[in-house]
Design a protein around this motif. Sequence first.
Motif, PDB file in Angstrom:
ATOM      1  N   MET A 131       0.828  -1.198   0.000  1.00 44.74           N
ATOM      2  CA  MET A 131       0.000   0.000   0.000  1.00 44.74           C
ATOM      3  C   MET A 131       0.862   1.248   0.000  1.00 44.74           C
ATOM      4  N   PHE A 132       1.913   1.262   0.814  1.00 43.25           N
ATOM      5  CA  PHE A 132       2.778   2.442   0.919  1.00 43.25           C
ATOM      6  C   PHE A 132       3.431   2.767  -0.425  1.00 43.25           C
ATOM      7  N   PHE A 133       4.071   1.786  -1.045  1.00 44.72           N
ATOM      8  CA  PHE A 133       4.801   2.052  -2.288  1.00 44.72           C
ATOM      9  C   PHE A 133       3.857   2.366  -3.452  1.00 44.72           C
ATOM     10  N   ALA A 134       2.696   1.715  -3.478  1.00 47.18           N
ATOM     11  CA  ALA A 134       1.746   1.979  -4.560  1.00 47.18           C
ATOM     12  C   ALA A 134       1.160   3.384  -4.449  1.00 47.18           C
ATOM     13  N   LEU A 135       0.804   3.786  -3.212  1.00 47.62           N
ATOM     14  CA  LEU A 135       0.152   5.081  -3.029  1.00 47.62           C
ATOM     15  C   LEU A 135       1.135   6.243  -3.086  1.00 47.62           C
ATOM     16  N   TRP A 136       2.374   6.026  -2.685  1.00 54.76           N
ATOM     17  CA  TRP A 136       3.360   7.107  -2.671  1.00 54.76           C
ATOM     18  C   TRP A 136       3.519   7.741  -4.057  1.00 54.76           C
ATOM     19  N   ARG A 137       3.436   6.895  -5.096  1.00 55.84           N
ATOM     20  CA  ARG A 137       3.608   7.396  -6.469  1.00 55.84           C
ATOM     21  C   ARG A 137       2.349   8.039  -7.024  1.00 55.84           C
ATOM     22  N   ARG A 138       1.199   7.739  -6.413  1.00 51.93           N
ATOM     23  CA  ARG A 138      -0.069   8.160  -7.021  1.00 51.93           C
ATOM     24  C   ARG A 138      -0.744   9.343  -6.333  1.00 51.93           C
ATOM     25  N   VAL A 139      -0.408   9.615  -5.077  1.00 57.56           N
ATOM     26  CA  VAL A 139      -1.077  10.708  -4.376  1.00 57.56           C
ATOM     27  C   VAL A 139      -0.227  11.970  -4.437  1.00 57.56           C
ATOM     28  N   GLY A 140      -0.870  13.120  -4.208  1.00 54.17           N
ATOM     29  CA  GLY A 140      -0.162  14.386  -4.199  1.00 54.17           C
ATOM     30  C   GLY A 140       0.712  14.527  -2.968  1.00 54.17           C
ATOM     31  N   PRO A 141       1.693  15.455  -3.020  1.00 56.54           N
ATOM     32  CA  PRO A 141       2.613  15.649  -1.885  1.00 56.54           C
ATOM     33  C   PRO A 141       1.903  15.935  -0.564  1.00 56.54           C
ATOM     34  N   ALA A 142       0.770  16.633  -0.618  1.00 50.85           N
ATOM     35  CA  ALA A 142       0.071  17.001   0.612  1.00 50.85           C
ATOM     36  C   ALA A 142      -0.518  15.786   1.330  1.00 50.85           C
ATOM     37  N   SER A 148       0.842   7.899   4.811  1.00 53.00           N
ATOM     38  CA  SER A 148       1.908   7.049   5.354  1.00 53.00           C
ATOM     39  C   SER A 148       1.685   6.777   6.839  1.00 53.00           C
ATOM     40  N   VAL A 149       1.304   7.813   7.579  1.00 50.60           N
ATOM     41  CA  VAL A 149       1.026   7.642   9.015  1.00 50.60           C
ATOM     42  C   VAL A 149      -0.160   6.707   9.214  1.00 50.60           C
ATOM     43  N   TYR A 150      -1.165   6.851   8.355  1.00 50.45           N
ATOM     44  CA  TYR A 150      -2.348   5.996   8.467  1.00 50.45           C
ATOM     45  C   TYR A 150      -1.988   4.536   8.214  1.00 50.45           C
TER      46      TYR A 150
END
Length: 222
Positions: A131-142, A148-150
């Motif tokens: 989940m972390f690696f997949a979402l890191w590339r797809r979500v905005g910086p904000a 990540s904390v979630y």
Amino acid sequence: MPFPGGIDADANATLLFSLAAAVIYAFTIDMPPKLARSAVKTLAVAMLAVLASLQGGSWLLIAALALSAIGDALLLRDGEKAFVGGLASFLVAHGLYIALFLRSGEGVGLLSAEPWRAAIAGAMAVLALAMFFALWRRVGPALRLPISVYIATIFAMGISALTLSNLWVVGGAVLFMASDGLLASEKFLLSAISPHRDWTRHAVWMLYYAAQLGITVGFLLG
């Protein structure tokens, strides 16, 4: 009925009310957003909080369920602020679940004492990292930091549940992680026209409600 007093008892009636709301929402997921639809979704878990209160459940359980219901209401609204608000509500709810599980559990030594628990913990770690690696590339910086904390928090919730001997709660935690993984995929990874959106929305709700129900029943009847 699971609680004493038959169907007329307050606890059993509240549980049936919650189940009815969950089923109604499942059949209205694809309908346009309306106040009644939002209320039904929120009531499904809010009634579990009421049930926990009626049965003298821990304040940690009651508060976690209440915050989850608030998160449900916020996530039905459009916009990044509502999404972050819903994420924050669930983040605190998971923190309360962690405290509840650790207080009620038998310690992390149980993970190494029973191999199946260690296997589930390993699967949870793989899911969290994916989940972390997949979402890191797809979500905005904000959104990267809060997401990540979630992810770290829900992983901690899953691990803490594995310290309990109550299999209802363990199952609930596993379903919660599965639901959140599917929700993240549906919201951030699938295209707007993906044919998988229909079944993922229904699967997310069924897994999520079953998770909350399993945790609640596990503590109240276990």
